[in-house]
Design an enzyme around this catalytic site. Structure first.
Site, PDB file in Angstrom:
ATOM      1  N   LEU A 134      11.932   9.991  -7.975  1.00 22.15           N
ATOM      2  CA  LEU A 134      12.406  10.184  -6.602  1.00 22.15           C
ATOM      3  C   LEU A 134      13.753  10.890  -6.628  1.00 22.15           C
ATOM      4  O   LEU A 134      14.762  10.317  -7.046  1.00 22.15           O
ATOM      5  CB  LEU A 134      12.524   8.831  -5.900  1.00 22.15           C
ATOM      6  CG  LEU A 134      11.249   7.966  -5.883  1.00 22.15           C
ATOM      7  CD1 LEU A 134      11.478   6.678  -5.117  1.00 22.15           C
ATOM      8  CD2 LEU A 134      10.078   8.747  -5.307  1.00 22.15           C
TER       9      LEU A 134
ATOM     10  N   ARG B 174      26.809  10.117   0.715  1.00 22.07           N
ATOM     11  CA  ARG B 174      27.989   9.337   0.316  1.00 22.07           C
ATOM     12  C   ARG B 174      28.734   9.955  -0.859  1.00 22.07           C
ATOM     13  O   ARG B 174      29.875   9.578  -1.142  1.00 22.07           O
ATOM     14  CB  ARG B 174      27.567   7.907  -0.017  1.00 22.07           C
ATOM     15  CG  ARG B 174      27.363   7.034   1.209  1.00 22.07           C
ATOM     16  CD  ARG B 174      27.034   5.604   0.825  1.00 22.07           C
ATOM     17  NE  ARG B 174      25.649   5.455   0.418  1.00 22.07           N
ATOM     18  CZ  ARG B 174      25.146   4.339  -0.101  1.00 22.07           C
ATOM     19  NH1 ARG B 174      25.931   3.296  -0.312  1.00 22.07           N
ATOM     20  NH2 ARG B 174      23.862   4.273  -0.440  1.00 22.07           N
TER      21      ARG B 174
ATOM     22  N   ASN C 121      42.364  45.272 -28.366  1.00 23.21           N
ATOM     23  CA  ASN C 121      40.948  45.588 -28.178  1.00 23.21           C
ATOM     24  C   ASN C 121      40.597  46.126 -26.799  1.00 23.21           C
ATOM     25  O   ASN C 121      39.442  46.468 -26.545  1.00 23.21           O
ATOM     26  CB  ASN C 121      40.111  44.331 -28.427  1.00 23.21           C
ATOM     27  CG  ASN C 121      40.511  43.178 -27.510  1.00 23.21           C
ATOM     28  OD1 ASN C 121      41.653  43.095 -27.064  1.00 23.21           O
ATOM     29  ND2 ASN C 121      39.572  42.291 -27.235  1.00 23.21           N
TER      30      ASN C 121
END
Length: 455
Positions: free
Chosen positions: A9, A16, A386
């Site tokens: 389920l 809440r 880089n």
């Protein structure tokens, strides 16, 4: 063997939680709650799992993928209404169906197997997983008759004063005879204070039909806790981490302070490894044997070989091979591969780079987008440059190279093996083997310059 099925389920919005994240996707020990539930259900050997989804269905499906079938509960009309959505997947099948909530992450496969076995042994048509709660507030009460048989389940909001004193509570997990479950669900009404179809009403209907209804009382009250708000989420996380830490210690890992050690559920740690306080190990991290992980370190999806030493450092999506070491205060960013017996000192950052065995990166250095060979020494303050503001470029360094302090290596760049780079150099051109590269302005001393200035 009797076929086992499961209905999970997971359709509730979880208001809440006060969150934009779907309730069952809130993580406990690094894994969404519903992920823990599905994992434990899979371990029982269930041949078909049906997850009931509603609000946020697509996100749940994206996470669980093809590990489960799905049914959608369009309206939130109670647990009985949710289970009946699985009818197209399970109706008319012989076997036992487990019904379990997606927000009960602490339930273990051992407990679920015990429930299945108890249900079958008793020849029951329904078996409730129950627990004795010190504070039963909020839980449905399991009401037994004078002979101690289960009579019914009463929800908190529908319980009278006497029923509220009962401490045996319904955990919301059940086993049912599959065919009888779906036959009985059609008889469930919604004559209650919420106007919902309660799954526990199936118990009372079966009792009235003189079917065998039983309850299996699990030993741990905490294992059945449901998570409905952030307070319960924190408590579930605490309990799960305690379980995880205990398992690792029983397997030969030393945790100096388990209360301040945070290990996700999918982490693997070898024996005789020592973990200091305030360490966080996340994701699918793998740590070998005889390692040391010092206080305040964090490793996320790291692969750490045997005998590695990590001192107060951060590692993410990277590999450290055996007998290497790092720290303190260093950082491996994603896609870094540190070879065997490599030393990474303090205040070093490495990103998308490979460093060959026995090389040394002592301190205050950045190595990004680079491939380094074996037995290389990188001096303090070296930067692998880089990025040009738009694109990233790689640097390749061969074996046995010495790079002096404060060198800038401007990618794209190839430094072949057996090369020296002079301290303070900014290298912009490839360096051939056996060479020494010097790229710095010639020093000039201005004599008597001090005397030319006002004092």
């Amino acid at each position: 063997m009797t076929q086992r099925y499961a209905v999970v389920l997971a359709a509730g919005q979880g208001s809440r939680m006060k969150s934009k994240l779907y309730k069952v996707l809130h993580p406990v020990a690094g894994k969404p709650m519903v992920g823990h539930v599905i994992e434990q259900v899979e371990a029982t050997g269930a041949s078909k799992i049906v997850t009931i989804v509603g609000f946020g269905a697509e996100k749940v499906k994206d996470y669980l993928g093809d590990r489960t079938n799905y049914a959608v509960q369009e309206e939130q009309l109670g647990t009985g209404h949710a289970v009946i959505q699985a009818e197209t997947h399970l109706k008319n099948k012989d076997g036992i169906t487990l019904v379990i909530c997606g927000d009960t992450p602490l339930l273990s496969a051992e407990t679920l197997n015990n429930l299945f076995d108890y249900h079958q042994k008793k020849g029951a048509k329904a078996t409730i997983l129950t627990a004795h709660a010190q504070d039963p507030t909020g839980y449905g009460r399991v009401i037994r008759n004078e002979e101690n048989y289960v009579e019914k389940i009463v929800e908190q909001k529908d319980a009278n004063d006497t029923e509220k004193l009962v401490q045996e509570v319904n955990t919301g997990t059940y086993c049912f005879d599959n065919k009888l479950l779906f036959e009985t669900l059609s008889q469930v009404g919604n004559e209650n204070s919420q106007g919902e179809y309660y799954l526990p009403d199936v118990i009372e209907i079966l009792k009235n039909q003189n079917e065998i209804v039983d309850a299996y009382i699990m030993t741990s009250e905490n294992e059945g806790m449901g998570v409905n708000d952030r307070v319960a989420l924190a408590e579930a996380s605490r309990l799960m981490r305690r379980r995880i830490n205990t398992m690792h210690m029983q397997n030969g890992v030393t945790l100096i302070d388990p209360m301040t050690t945070y290990i996700d559920s999918d982490v693997t740690i070898g024996s005789d490894t020592i973990i200091e306080p305030n360490v966080t190990l996340k994701g699918k991290t793998i740590i070998g044997e005889d390692c040391f992980v010092g206080a305040h370190s964090e490793i996320v999806n790291g692969t750490i070989g045997d005998g590695v030493r990590v001192t107060n450092s951060s590692i993410k999506d990277s590999v450290m091979e055996k007998d290497s070491n790092i720290g303190p205060y260093s950082h491996l960013r994603p896609n870094s591969h540190i070879g065997e017996s490599v030393h990474i000192g303090n205040f070093v950052e490495i990103k998308n780079a490979t460093i060959g065995k026995t090389s040394k990166v002592g301190h205050l250095t950045y190595v990004g987008d680079a491939d380094l060979g074996e037995n290389i020494n990188i001096g303090c303050g070296t930067i692998f440059v880089n990025y040009d503001g738009k694109n990233k470029f790689r640097t390749t360094v061969g074996n046995n190279v010495f790079i002096g302090c404060n060198a800038n290596l401007i990618a794209p760049l190839t430094i072949e093996e057996n090369v020296y780079i002079a301290a303070g150099s900014t290298i912009t051109k490839d360096v051939p083997t056996q060479a020494m590269a010097i790229a710095r302005a010639r020093q000039e001393n201005k004599l008597e310059y001090y005397n030319k200035l006002p004092h």
